[in-house]
Design an enzyme around this catalytic site. Structure first.
Site, PDB file in Angstrom:
ATOM      1  N   HIS A 158     -44.623 -35.293 -97.682  1.00  0.00           N
ATOM      2  CA  HIS A 158     -45.596 -34.806 -97.203  1.00  0.00           C
ATOM      3  C   HIS A 158     -47.019 -36.037 -96.888  1.00  0.00           C
ATOM      4  O   HIS A 158     -47.250 -36.485 -98.630  1.00  0.00           O
ATOM      5  CB  HIS A 158     -46.320 -33.684 -97.705  1.00  0.00           C
ATOM      6  CG  HIS A 158     -44.898 -32.452 -97.513  1.00  0.00           C
ATOM      7  ND1 HIS A 158     -43.790 -32.157 -98.582  1.00  0.00           N
ATOM      8  CD2 HIS A 158     -44.484 -31.893 -96.254  1.00  0.00           C
ATOM      9  CE1 HIS A 158     -42.691 -31.779 -98.592  1.00  0.00           C
ATOM     10  NE2 HIS A 158     -42.841 -31.370 -97.400  1.00  0.00           N
ATOM     11  N   HIS A 178     -52.752 -32.533-102.191  1.00  0.00           N
ATOM     12  CA  HIS A 178     -52.811 -31.619-101.453  1.00  0.00           C
ATOM     13  C   HIS A 178     -54.529 -31.222-101.315  1.00  0.00           C
ATOM     14  O   HIS A 178     -55.028 -30.345-100.719  1.00  0.00           O
ATOM     15  CB  HIS A 178     -51.921 -30.803-100.948  1.00  0.00           C
ATOM     16  CG  HIS A 178     -51.013 -30.857-100.557  1.00  0.00           C
ATOM     17  ND1 HIS A 178     -50.512 -32.050 -98.994  1.00  0.00           N
ATOM     18  CD2 HIS A 178     -49.619 -31.159-100.597  1.00  0.00           C
ATOM     19  CE1 HIS A 178     -49.453 -31.883 -99.178  1.00  0.00           C
ATOM     20  NE2 HIS A 178     -48.283 -31.753 -99.839  1.00  0.00           N
ATOM     21  N   ASP A 236     -44.204 -39.703-101.319  1.00  0.00           N
ATOM     22  CA  ASP A 236     -43.696 -38.012-101.224  1.00  0.00           C
ATOM     23  C   ASP A 236     -43.664 -37.803 -99.997  1.00  0.00           C
ATOM     24  O   ASP A 236     -44.082 -38.518 -98.942  1.00  0.00           O
ATOM     25  CB  ASP A 236     -44.998 -37.211-101.351  1.00  0.00           C
ATOM     26  CG  ASP A 236     -44.357 -35.404-102.100  1.00  0.00           C
ATOM     27  OD1 ASP A 236     -44.374 -35.063-102.250  1.00  0.00           O
ATOM     28  OD2 ASP A 236     -44.736 -34.993-100.720  1.00  0.00           O
TER      29      ASP A 236
END
Ligand code: ZN
Length: 332
Positions: free
Chosen positions: A170, A131, A168
């Site tokens: 996300h 991220h 993942d």
């Protein structure tokens, strides 16, 4: 009896010193303690070679992050703040140096993959990275370990065509942002639909920009998605896309938070799905990349599921690998 397989496990004891405690933060040192326990299980039937990375040199970090951001990150850690940018991104005094060590794991993995192309390599790191953007920490991530590794592979070894597969739960907004204009780095992510999931990016329509159009593939899944949907998407979308792209090397952003017992997502994967990922990825690596594949840990927060999924994934990778040459290192 089949020959014993070898897993190269790149990790560092200092990753446990990245402090996020308080307020029930899910990204805790016990995650890696769980992985280390599972390594002992894998060691019953495989050879495990443990390697410790060095800190990534600043020049490799600067290929992805801004100098100003690095200075702010370091200062925030050293001056005793408890988080950086957003309360999710908790940090302690040592977090900056540990993040450099986490970025270093991917680089050590790449050096090894270049020397031992069919080596099975897993980097167990904290903090995670996918991220983190050029000048922004997000979602427990400070330095984008996978993106830094991809640039390093390009710049140090001239491996231009790189595919990054991110499983993942996300979307890896930071990896996408780093390479969305690049025609040479193909980012493929399979994740929970952004309408229902952090960080709210990764719609199927996001497929790259400028010269990078077509070099981002976002596959979105509705909450409750199970193994079969993922397996179908993998074989029907990811494999043909890589057949066309023909990567020279593969980097895997391995998050285990899509597990049905992990409440960080609404996905409902079983542990066995991660064995499937391991098998398919090892096969893709052999087909396209002469076995040059490294895997870097991202999420996974339900400890027993993380451990079991990690074991299944590594078992899948090892199941079909050819035995690699002998390396002189420390064995468990
Ligand atoms: Zn995640």
């Amino acid at each position: 009896m089949s020959p014993q397989k070898t897993l190269f496990h790149i990790s560092h004891s200092r990753y446990l010193q990245h402090e996020t405690d308080g307020d029930d933060h899910p990204e805790i040192p016990a995650r890696l303690e769980e992985v280390n326990c599972q390594l002992q299980r894998l060691a019953r039937t495989n050879q495990i070679i443990c390697l410790e990375p060095c800190e990534a040199e600043r020049r490799w970090i600067l290929a992805i992050h801004s100098n100003d951001y690095l200075l702010r990150f370091e200062e925030t850690a050293l001056t005793g703040h408890s988080y950086f940018g957003h309360p999710d991104n908790r940090l302690g005094y040592y977090t900056y140096e540990i993040a450099l060590l986490a970025a270093g794991a991917g680089l050590a993995g790449i050096d090894l993959a270049e020397k031992e192309p069919h080596a099975t390599i897993f980097c167990s790191v904290r903090p995670p990275g996918h991220h983190a953007e050029k000048s922004m920490a997000l979602g427990f991530c400070f330095l984008n370990n996978v993106a830094i590794a991809a640039r390093y592979w390009q710049d140090k070894y001239q491996r231009r065509r790189i595919a990054i597969i991110d499983f993942d739960a996300h979307h890896g907004n930071g990896i996408q942002a780093a390479f969305e204009e690049s025609p040479e780095v193909f980012y493929l992510s399979i994740h929970e639909h952004p309408t229902f999931s952090f960080p709210g990016t990764g719609y199927a329509e996001e497929n790259g920009t400028g010269a990078g159009i077509g070099m981002t593939l976002n596959i979105t899944l509705l909450p409750g998605a199970k193994d079969t949907e993922v397996q179908n998407a993998f074989t029907r979308q990811i494999e043909p896309a890589l057949e066309d792209f023909k990567p020279e090397v593969l980097i895997i952003a391995a998050g285990f938070d899509g597990h049905r017992l992990d409440d960080m997502s609404g996905l409902a994967y079983s542990s066995m799905l991660y064995r499937f990922f391991g098998q398919e990825i090892a096969a893709l690596g052999r087909r396209h990349c002469q076995g040059r594949v490294i895997t870097i840990l991202e999420g996974g927060y339900h400890l027993p599921s993380l451990g079991e999924s990690f074991t299944e994934y590594c078992s899948g990778l090892l199941q079909s690998t050819e035995e690699v040459g002998k390396c002189s290192s420390v064995a468990l």
